[in-house]
Write a protein that holds these residues in place. Structure first.
Motif, PDB file in Angstrom:
ATOM      1  N   LEU A   1       0.816  -1.215   0.000  1.00 32.88           N
ATOM      2  CA  LEU A   1       0.000   0.000   0.000  1.00 32.88           C
ATOM      3  C   LEU A   1       0.852   1.269   0.000  1.00 32.88           C
ATOM      4  CD1 LEU A   1      -2.787  -1.083   2.532  1.00 32.88           C
ATOM      5  CD2 LEU A   1      -2.859  -1.138   0.034  1.00 32.88           C
ATOM      6  N   LYS A   2       2.188   1.093   0.096  1.00 34.49           N
ATOM      7  CA  LYS A   2       3.142   2.210   0.057  1.00 34.49           C
ATOM      8  C   LYS A   2       2.871   3.222   1.169  1.00 34.49           C
ATOM      9  CE  LYS A   2       3.904   1.642  -4.900  1.00 34.49           C
ATOM     10  NZ  LYS A   2       3.864   2.251  -6.239  1.00 34.49           N
TER      11      LYS A   2
ATOM     12  N   ALA B   1      -4.791   3.493   5.385  1.00 37.07           N
ATOM     13  CA  ALA B   1      -3.667   3.003   4.580  1.00 37.07           C
ATOM     14  C   ALA B   1      -4.081   2.864   3.121  1.00 37.07           C
ATOM     15  CB  ALA B   1      -3.173   1.661   5.130  1.00 37.07           C
ATOM     16  N   VAL B   2      -5.282   2.324   2.897  1.00 37.90           N
ATOM     17  CA  VAL B   2      -5.810   2.179   1.535  1.00 37.90           C
ATOM     18  C   VAL B   2      -6.005   3.558   0.900  1.00 37.90           C
ATOM     19  CG1 VAL B   2      -7.920   1.578   0.280  1.00 37.90           C
ATOM     20  CG2 VAL B   2      -6.863  -0.093   1.804  1.00 37.90           C
ATOM     21  N   SER B   3      -6.487   4.520   1.674  1.00 35.35           N
ATOM     22  CA  SER B   3      -6.712   5.868   1.151  1.00 35.35           C
ATOM     23  C   SER B   3      -5.399   6.530   0.744  1.00 35.35           C
ATOM     24  CB  SER B   3      -7.446   6.727   2.186  1.00 35.35           C
ATOM     25  OG  SER B   3      -8.701   6.160   2.512  1.00 35.35           O
ATOM     26  N   CYS B   4      -4.344   6.264   1.487  1.00 40.21           N
ATOM     27  CA  CYS B   4      -3.021   6.787   1.118  1.00 40.21           C
ATOM     28  C   CYS B   4      -2.565   6.188  -0.221  1.00 40.21           C
ATOM     29  CB  CYS B   4      -1.999   6.477   2.212  1.00 40.21           C
ATOM     30  SG  CYS B   4      -2.297   7.358   3.770  1.00 40.21           S
ATOM     31  N   TYR B   5      -2.799   4.894  -0.393  1.00 35.96           N
ATOM     32  CA  TYR B   5      -2.473   4.236  -1.669  1.00 35.96           C
ATOM     33  C   TYR B   5      -3.295   4.860  -2.795  1.00 35.96           C
ATOM     34  CZ  TYR B   5      -2.477   0.606  -5.284  1.00 35.96           C
ATOM     35  OH  TYR B   5      -2.377  -0.067  -6.482  1.00 35.96           O
ATOM     36  N   TRP B   6      -4.580   5.041  -2.552  1.00 35.15           N
ATOM     37  CA  TRP B   6      -5.507   5.610  -3.538  1.00 35.15           C
ATOM     38  C   TRP B   6      -5.039   7.001  -3.984  1.00 35.15           C
ATOM     39  CZ3 TRP B   6      -9.159   9.541  -1.705  1.00 35.15           C
ATOM     40  CH2 TRP B   6     -10.155   9.887  -2.621  1.00 35.15           C
TER      41      TRP B   6
ATOM     42  N   LEU C   1      -9.951  -0.411  -1.643  1.00 39.50           N
ATOM     43  CA  LEU C   1     -10.362  -0.973  -0.355  1.00 39.50           C
ATOM     44  C   LEU C   1     -10.640  -2.465  -0.491  1.00 39.50           C
ATOM     45  CD1 LEU C   1     -11.079  -0.584   2.618  1.00 39.50           C
ATOM     46  CD2 LEU C   1     -13.422  -0.037   1.904  1.00 39.50           C
ATOM     47  N   GLN C   2     -11.333  -2.852  -1.572  1.00 38.50           N
ATOM     48  CA  GLN C   2     -11.652  -4.272  -1.772  1.00 38.50           C
ATOM     49  C   GLN C   2     -10.385  -5.115  -1.815  1.00 38.50           C
ATOM     50  OE1 GLN C   2     -12.860  -5.592  -5.712  1.00 38.50           O
ATOM     51  NE2 GLN C   2     -14.501  -6.838  -4.822  1.00 38.50           N
ATOM     52  N   MET C   3      -9.426  -4.712  -2.630  1.00 38.44           N
ATOM     53  CA  MET C   3      -8.206  -5.511  -2.751  1.00 38.44           C
ATOM     54  C   MET C   3      -7.316  -5.380  -1.513  1.00 38.44           C
ATOM     55  SD  MET C   3      -8.532  -7.315  -5.302  1.00 38.44           S
ATOM     56  CE  MET C   3      -9.998  -7.343  -6.331  1.00 38.44           C
ATOM     57  N   GLY C   4      -7.377  -4.221  -0.855  1.00 38.39           N
ATOM     58  CA  GLY C   4      -6.667  -4.094   0.420  1.00 38.39           C
ATOM     59  C   GLY C   4      -7.239  -5.051   1.457  1.00 38.39           C
TER      60      GLY C   4
ATOM     61  N   ASN D   1      -4.434  14.409   8.526  1.00 42.38           N
ATOM     62  CA  ASN D   1      -2.978  14.524   8.646  1.00 42.38           C
ATOM     63  C   ASN D   1      -2.265  13.278   8.140  1.00 42.38           C
ATOM     64  OD1 ASN D   1      -3.062  17.107   9.707  1.00 42.38           O
ATOM     65  ND2 ASN D   1      -3.120  16.410  11.838  1.00 42.38           N
ATOM     66  N   ALA D   2      -2.867  12.114   8.349  1.00 43.13           N
ATOM     67  CA  ALA D   2      -2.256  10.871   7.883  1.00 43.13           C
ATOM     68  C   ALA D   2      -2.263  10.787   6.364  1.00 43.13           C
ATOM     69  CB  ALA D   2      -2.990   9.667   8.482  1.00 43.13           C
ATOM     70  N   THR D   3      -3.342  11.255   5.745  1.00 41.84           N
ATOM     71  CA  THR D   3      -3.464  11.101   4.290  1.00 41.84           C
ATOM     72  C   THR D   3      -2.797  12.226   3.507  1.00 41.84           C
ATOM     73  OG1 THR D   3      -5.644  12.184   4.407  1.00 41.84           O
ATOM     74  CG2 THR D   3      -5.599   9.770   4.414  1.00 41.84           C
ATOM     75  N   ARG D   4      -2.696  13.414   4.094  1.00 42.97           N
ATOM     76  CA  ARG D   4      -2.247  14.564   3.302  1.00 42.97           C
ATOM     77  C   ARG D   4      -0.813  14.425   2.821  1.00 42.97           C
ATOM     78  NH1 ARG D   4      -1.224  19.473   7.641  1.00 42.97           N
ATOM     79  NH2 ARG D   4       0.268  18.359   8.935  1.00 42.97           N
ATOM     80  N   SER D   5       0.028  13.701   3.576  1.00 41.58           N
ATOM     81  CA  SER D   5       1.417  13.574   3.149  1.00 41.58           C
ATOM     82  C   SER D   5       1.565  12.687   1.921  1.00 41.58           C
ATOM     83  CB  SER D   5       2.271  13.021   4.297  1.00 41.58           C
ATOM     84  OG  SER D   5       1.733  11.805   4.777  1.00 41.58           O
ATOM     85  N   TYR D   6       0.491  11.949   1.572  1.00 43.53           N
ATOM     86  CA  TYR D   6       0.526  11.104   0.376  1.00 43.53           C
ATOM     87  C   TYR D   6      -0.270  11.711  -0.775  1.00 43.53           C
ATOM     88  CZ  TYR D   6       2.562   7.548   3.354  1.00 43.53           C
ATOM     89  OH  TYR D   6       3.403   6.862   4.203  1.00 43.53           O
ATOM     90  N   ALA D   7      -0.876  12.863  -0.520  1.00 38.18           N
ATOM     91  CA  ALA D   7      -1.700  13.494  -1.550  1.00 38.18           C
ATOM     92  C   ALA D   7      -0.826  14.318  -2.491  1.00 38.18           C
ATOM     93  CB  ALA D   7      -2.755  14.383  -0.900  1.00 38.18           C
TER      94      ALA D   7
END
Length: 680
Positions: free
Chosen positions: A449-450, A468-473, A550-553, A610-616
């Protein structure tokens, strides 16, 4: 499903073939596939927005509460994957095409029935929550359902007309006439019952000159079912003169059903009838057709699987699965619904089907985004599936690392070849996968999921996998999501925690009041979509991509024995809510004003953002209306700034976080103040 035209025929002859039941104080074996489709499509649920899983879960709960109130003990039996013969592949491809057309119709404002992507997983979670006994069969469940119902002398509940063919001791109750929403009271008592109708195989045979019920499997095969659709059978039907009998006035659509049943009723047994069928075929075809018809008729015989052993002792023995020499832990995880049929299809057939959602049909299908996750899944299954490849009758020879996927392309389907990822040696033995340490399994999941583990540390356990899935997305999306998409998605994830606050036994009144107010606001947003509102296809596609991730995660997490806890899907995503929030965030509402009534929800949202923004991507935080040249300039300038921008942006406003403090400075106009990125 089932025998073409048979269900509508017997329902038109309801008085002849059905008896009224007042169902109570009994076991009942339920066809799980039929049930969750029925509840999904017949409960006035919104189907355009990717699934109102909370509403669906409520319907499922009410269904089983009706059964419990009548002292009916349900046993749910779910279909598994395709068997090694893959004999239903043609039928499955036809259904995949039909789903694409239905999804397209829904996407442009028409009608249609398409199950949301995660409906099966949500259904299973509700069964677990309610402690409803269920099993997931290794392949198709019909024969196992029939065998279990006959063992327990109880009825079957299904929508599948195949159950009009099976010789069931206590009968078959169609979903159409099962009035679970209309629970009645037995006169003079406090006992309750559900009005239902029960199909009688004996009544059907009496109606057709007391025909031998053993002829019905041949009727099903000749009439056409999911397992067989031989052009050579059409040759027979075109040559034989089928007697319509007295019921011919019912119309042409039942001519085949009527004619075949009348014709077969002349014969004493299946052998005599089959010999007469073969007379109408070319001699060179007769032996092959005879073998194929006999093989297809076997689908209506008793199963060797004893599901009562699973429900009573927890043991599941399926000869078909045992012959494949699959790891014991995999077989049990499949039976318990802890692994998806997607996994067994990939394992046994090295072929999977990617189901279409209500998405933008002019764009690449939404499943493309999760391909890297699937490649890891295939890599974990590679060493077992390799020795199974030659056992499949329909499988084409594949390269050593290759798996095939049936996917949407425009408004049709195609089969694509995908290479599995070759994994390190310690991950290449599926039978020993459960023996790996939690840390090793979690590392593989997060690497796929990087996502870094430290990013998830502040996140509640129940939301670690979705985040975690949202960060991958966010890292893989094409086209890129907009800020309001991410905001709406994260706001929707607050539903579960809000319900937990409201239902907590040690809740404080102030916390509960704020949570209730926010829940009520969310419900208002969810319900306020005006009738006829056109679906925003770009927004729909973005959220379809997220669901695919999400499904594959989820499937990878399950295959790795859940190194991250499985989230509560019933309160994780509500399509009507998330799409409604998108509209509000675009018009006037800010996240901050929405969450002001519930400080706990506001704090949790900040952690999620905050968790997702660093991957956006940096452009996620730029104003919407910019020229291409300005976008390029701002993309370069705004990179550092965007990492400090917290998710309470509405239109061209943004809360700026300096010195790791939330909401220090409000930048009123980002176009004029893009140099805010230089703040230290």
């Amino acid at each position: 499903m089932g025998v073409r035209g048979l269900m509508s025929f017997v329902e038109e002859h309801s008085n002849e073939f059905f008896t009224d039941l007042k169902l109570r104080d009994t076991k009942i074996v339920i066809d799980g596939y039929s049930l969750f489709h029925r509840l999904c499509f017949n409960s006035n649920l919104e189907l355009r927005y990717g699934g109102d899983y909370d509403s669906f879960a409520d319907v499922v709960q009410k269904f089983f509460e009706s059964l419990f109130s009548c002292n009916i003990c349900p046993y749910v039996v779910l279909d598994g994957g395709c068997d090694i013969s893959d004999k239903k592949l043609t039928t499955l491809k036809d259904r995949a095409r039909e789903k694409i057309q239905a999804a397209h119709s829904l996407s442009v404002g028409g009608g249609g029935c398409v199950c949301p992507l995660l409906i099966r997983e949500v259904f299973i979670q509700v069964l677990i929550k309610l402690r409803v006994c269920f099993v997931q069969c290794f392949s198709e469940a019909d024969r196992d359902i029939m065998t279990l119902a006959n063992h327990w002398n109880c009825p079957v509940l299904s929508s599948d007309s195949d159950f009009c063919i099976f010789d069931l001791k206590t009968g078959f109750c169609p979903m159409n006439s099962f009035q679970w929403r209309n629970v009645n009271t037995v006169k003079g008592t406090q006992d309750h019952y559900i009005p239902a109708k029960c199909f009688s195989l004996d009544a059907l045979c009496r109606y057709f000159s007391n025909m031998n019920k053993a002829l019905l499997p041949l009727f099903a095969v000749l009439c056409g079912n999911d397992h067989i659709n031989l052009p050579i059978v059409e040759t027979f039907l075109s040559k034989v003169r089928l007697p319509l009998g007295a019921a011919s006035y019912k119309g042409r659509r039942h001519h085949r059903v009527l004619g075949l049943l009348n014709w077969l009723s002349r014969f004493a047994d299946p052998t005599e009838a089959l010999d007469n069928v073969l007379k109408y075929l070319p001699k060179k075809d007769r032996e092959n057709v005879k073998e194929l018809l006999y093989c297809s008729m076997e689908e209506y015989q008793q199963s060797q699987v004893k599901l009562q052993d699973f429900f009573q002792c927890g043991t599941y023995a399926c000869p078909e699965a045992l012959n494949l020499r699959l790891p014991e832990w995999v077989l049990m995880a499949l039976a318990k619904g802890q692994l998806s049929p997607f996994i067994s299809d990939a394992l046994v057939l090295r072929r999977t089907i990617l189901h279409t959602q209500v998405e933008n049909m002019q764009k690449p299908n939404a499943h493309r985004i999760s391909l890297p996750i699937r490649q890891i899944i295939y890599g974990l299954l590679l060493n077992i599936s390799s020795h199974l490849e030659n056992m499949s009758l329909n499988a084409s020879p594949l390269q050593p690392l290759a798996f095939s996927e049936v996917e949407r392309i425009n408004r049709n389907i195609k089969t694509s070849i995908v290479d599995a990822v070759e994994l390190p040696k310690d991950l290449s033995d599926l039978s020993k996968l459960t023996e790996l340490s939690l840390a090793r399994r979690q590392m593989l999941l997060l690497e796929t999921l990087k996502v870094k583990q430290t990013i998830l540390d502040p996140i509640p356990t129940s939301l670690k996998l979705p985040i975690a899935v949202s960060c991958y997305w966010l890292q893989h999306m094409e086209p890129k999501a907009k800020l309001h998409h991410l905001q709406a998605l994260l706001l929707g994830m607050l539903l579960g925690p809000l319900h937990a606050i409201i239902n907590s036994p040690d809740k404080e009144d102030l916390r509960e009041d704020g949570a209730k107010m926010l829940c009520e606001e969310f419900q208002r947003v969810k319900e306020q979509t005006p009738p006829g509102t056109r679906l925003d296809l770009d927004t729909a596609h973005v959220f379809c991509q997220w669901q695919c991730c999400l499904q594959m995660g989820l499937y990878l997490n399950q295959l790795l024995s859940t190194p991250l806890p499985e989230p509560d899907l019933t309160r994780l995503y509500s399509g009507s809510l998330v799409h409604g929030l998108c509209r509000q965030l675009l018009l006037s509402t800010s996240v901050e004003s929405l969450l002001s009534m519930c400080p706990e929800a506001k704090q949790l949202y900040e952690h999620l953002f905050n968790a997702t923004r660093s991957y956006a991507p940096a452009e996620l935080f730029l104003p919407r209306s910019k020229s291409n040249s300005k976008k390029k300039r701002q993309k370069k300038q705004g990179t550092r700034w965007s990492k400090n921008c917290v998710g309470t942006i509405s239109d061209n406003r943004c809360w700026y976080e300096g010195s790791n403090r939330f909401g220090l400075l409000m930048v009123e106009n980002m176009e004029d103040h893009i140099e805010a990125s230089k703040f230290e």
